[in-house]
Scaffold this motif. Structure first.
Motif, PDB file in Angstrom:
ATOM      1  N   THR A 126      -5.387   6.424   2.934  1.00 43.44           N
ATOM      2  CA  THR A 126      -4.676   5.767   1.849  1.00 43.44           C
ATOM      3  C   THR A 126      -3.281   5.413   2.353  1.00 43.44           C
ATOM      4  O   THR A 126      -2.730   6.104   3.209  1.00 43.44           O
ATOM      5  N   VAL A 127      -2.757   4.321   1.822  1.00 43.43           N
ATOM      6  CA  VAL A 127      -1.401   3.917   2.180  1.00 43.43           C
ATOM      7  C   VAL A 127      -0.556   3.871   0.909  1.00 43.43           C
ATOM      8  O   VAL A 127      -1.064   3.555  -0.172  1.00 43.43           O
ATOM      9  N   PRO A 128       0.727   4.198   1.032  1.00 48.28           N
ATOM     10  CA  PRO A 128       1.602   4.190  -0.138  1.00 48.28           C
ATOM     11  C   PRO A 128       1.715   2.791  -0.747  1.00 48.28           C
ATOM     12  O   PRO A 128       1.822   1.801  -0.020  1.00 48.28           O
ATOM     13  N   LEU A 129       1.688   2.745  -2.066  1.00 49.68           N
ATOM     14  CA  LEU A 129       1.847   1.480  -2.779  1.00 49.68           C
ATOM     15  C   LEU A 129       3.290   1.318  -3.230  1.00 49.68           C
ATOM     16  O   LEU A 129       3.980   2.301  -3.509  1.00 49.68           O
ATOM     17  N   VAL A 130       3.735   0.069  -3.322  1.00 48.62           N
ATOM     18  CA  VAL A 130       5.048  -0.230  -3.869  1.00 48.62           C
ATOM     19  C   VAL A 130       4.935  -0.065  -5.382  1.00 48.62           C
ATOM     20  O   VAL A 130       4.114  -0.720  -6.028  1.00 48.62           O
ATOM     21  N   LYS A 131       5.717   0.821  -5.933  1.00 49.41           N
ATOM     22  CA  LYS A 131       5.628   1.125  -7.364  1.00 49.41           C
ATOM     23  C   LYS A 131       6.063  -0.072  -8.214  1.00 49.41           C
ATOM     24  O   LYS A 131       6.979  -0.804  -7.856  1.00 49.41           O
ATOM     25  N   GLY A 132       5.386  -0.246  -9.340  1.00 50.93           N
ATOM     26  CA  GLY A 132       5.782  -1.252 -10.317  1.00 50.93           C
ATOM     27  C   GLY A 132       5.167  -2.629 -10.134  1.00 50.93           C
ATOM     28  O   GLY A 132       5.455  -3.526 -10.914  1.00 50.93           O
ATOM     29  N   TYR A 133       4.333  -2.807  -9.115  1.00 45.50           N
ATOM     30  CA  TYR A 133       3.723  -4.117  -8.893  1.00 45.50           C
ATOM     31  C   TYR A 133       2.237  -4.060  -9.168  1.00 45.50           C
ATOM     32  O   TYR A 133       1.522  -3.253  -8.589  1.00 45.50           O
ATOM     33  N   SER A 134       1.783  -4.922 -10.057  1.00 43.54           N
ATOM     34  CA  SER A 134       0.356  -5.086 -10.307  1.00 43.54           C
ATOM     35  C   SER A 134       0.148  -6.440 -10.968  1.00 43.54           C
ATOM     36  O   SER A 134       1.040  -6.964 -11.635  1.00 43.54           O
ATOM     37  N   THR A 135      -1.020  -7.002 -10.764  1.00 43.74           N
ATOM     38  CA  THR A 135      -1.346  -8.281 -11.395  1.00 43.74           C
ATOM     39  C   THR A 135      -1.291  -8.147 -12.904  1.00 43.74           C
ATOM     40  O   THR A 135      -0.761  -9.014 -13.601  1.00 43.74           O
ATOM     41  N   THR A 136      -1.804  -7.030 -13.422  1.00 41.16           N
ATOM     42  CA  THR A 136      -1.790  -6.807 -14.871  1.00 41.16           C
ATOM     43  C   THR A 136      -0.368  -6.830 -15.410  1.00 41.16           C
ATOM     44  O   THR A 136      -0.093  -7.453 -16.453  1.00 41.16           O
ATOM     45  N   ASN A 137       0.561  -6.179 -14.712  1.00 37.95           N
ATOM     46  CA  ASN A 137       1.960  -6.185 -15.159  1.00 37.95           C
ATOM     47  C   ASN A 137       2.560  -7.587 -15.131  1.00 37.95           C
ATOM     48  O   ASN A 137       3.324  -7.963 -16.026  1.00 37.95           O
ATOM     49  N   ILE A 138       2.233  -8.356 -14.114  1.00 36.01           N
ATOM     50  CA  ILE A 138       2.738  -9.729 -14.027  1.00 36.01           C
ATOM     51  C   ILE A 138       2.188 -10.568 -15.171  1.00 36.01           C
ATOM     52  O   ILE A 138       2.928 -11.323 -15.817  1.00 36.01           O
ATOM     53  N   VAL A 139       0.902 -10.433 -15.449  1.00 35.87           N
ATOM     54  CA  VAL A 139       0.287 -11.182 -16.547  1.00 35.87           C
ATOM     55  C   VAL A 139       0.942 -10.809 -17.878  1.00 35.87           C
ATOM     56  O   VAL A 139       1.281 -11.684 -18.680  1.00 35.87           O
ATOM     57  N   ASP A 157      -2.669   4.472  -2.293  1.00 36.69           N
ATOM     58  CA  ASP A 157      -2.582   5.902  -2.597  1.00 36.69           C
ATOM     59  C   ASP A 157      -2.782   6.223  -4.075  1.00 36.69           C
ATOM     60  O   ASP A 157      -2.623   7.359  -4.489  1.00 36.69           O
ATOM     61  N   ASP A 158      -3.189   5.222  -4.854  1.00 40.02           N
ATOM     62  CA  ASP A 158      -3.627   5.507  -6.221  1.00 40.02           C
ATOM     63  C   ASP A 158      -5.073   6.021  -6.209  1.00 40.02           C
ATOM     64  O   ASP A 158      -5.610   6.386  -7.249  1.00 40.02           O
ATOM     65  N   TYR A 159      -5.688   6.063  -5.046  1.00 39.76           N
ATOM     66  CA  TYR A 159      -7.016   6.637  -4.846  1.00 39.76           C
ATOM     67  C   TYR A 159      -6.888   7.921  -4.043  1.00 39.76           C
ATOM     68  O   TYR A 159      -6.004   8.046  -3.201  1.00 39.76           O
ATOM     69  N   SER A 160      -7.807   8.846  -4.276  1.00 40.59           N
ATOM     70  CA  SER A 160      -7.956   9.972  -3.353  1.00 40.59           C
ATOM     71  C   SER A 160      -9.116   9.601  -2.431  1.00 40.59           C
ATOM     72  O   SER A 160      -9.997   8.820  -2.815  1.00 40.59           O
ATOM     73  N   VAL A 161      -9.120  10.134  -1.226  1.00 45.29           N
ATOM     74  CA  VAL A 161     -10.137   9.767  -0.234  1.00 45.29           C
ATOM     75  C   VAL A 161     -11.546   9.936  -0.795  1.00 45.29           C
ATOM     76  O   VAL A 161     -12.401   9.064  -0.636  1.00 45.29           O
TER      77      VAL A 161
END
Length: 163
Positions: free
Chosen positions: A140-153, A118-122
């Motif tokens: 679109t489906v809701p994303l779990v906030k706060g999770y991203s590969t960039t944040n983990i890196v 859901d960080d995208y619009s259709v």
């Protein structure tokens, strides 16, 4: 079935799609880099799979990721990423694509449902016109906030910095 059996070439996938369609299966498609698998990915992919009967994952190749995200990515090679993704029970097929966008792959797969987070619009989802033109759905489906590969890196980099 071994997880590696779910990693397919496009011709192999197209044969499998024909079989699934003949059985009335609804095909869901999504795509991404999936460089470091995390909770956000798992939740998103599980929700995507629940929208239909079979989930096809288009996975960016190493070259594609490097062009999109820079020369320091991917962190894991494409076959490692493909094998990890194929090991997930709710993913039915993984196919690599080398283009910067999955448009040509979406044209080839012709999914019934195209899904992104859901960080995208259709209207901003690559391939939405292709899917909608043949009567398919784009969701679109809701994303779990706060999770991203960039944040983990970033978190890892911050932990290994010398004081």
């Amino acid at each position: 079935m071994k997880s590696s059996d779910k990693i397919l070439s496009l011709p192999q996938l197209q044969n499998l799609l024909g079989s699934w369609r003949s059985q009335g299966e609804k095909i869901v498609f999504t795509n991404g880099c999936f460089d470091l698998l995390h909770l956000g990915h798992v939740d998103y992919l599980e929700k995507a799979r629940q929208l239909g009967d079979k989930l096809v994952l288009g996975l960016n190749t190493d070259a594609s990721i490097s062009r999109i995200k820079g020369s320091d990515r991917p962190l894991q090679d494409e076959m490692s990423r493909a094998r990890v993704m194929a090991s997930l029970l709710f993913i039915d097929a993984v196919v690599l694509f080398d283009e910067d966008t999955p448009l040509e792959l979406i044209k080839a797969v012709q999914p019934d449902i195209l899904v992104k987070g859901d960080d995208y619009s259709v209207e901003n989802i690559v391939g939405h016109e292709v899917v909608m033109a043949r009567g398919g759905e784009v969701k679109t489906v809701p994303l779990v906030k706060g999770y991203s590969t960039t944040n983990i890196v970033r978190k890892i980099e911050n932990q290994v910095k010398p004081n």
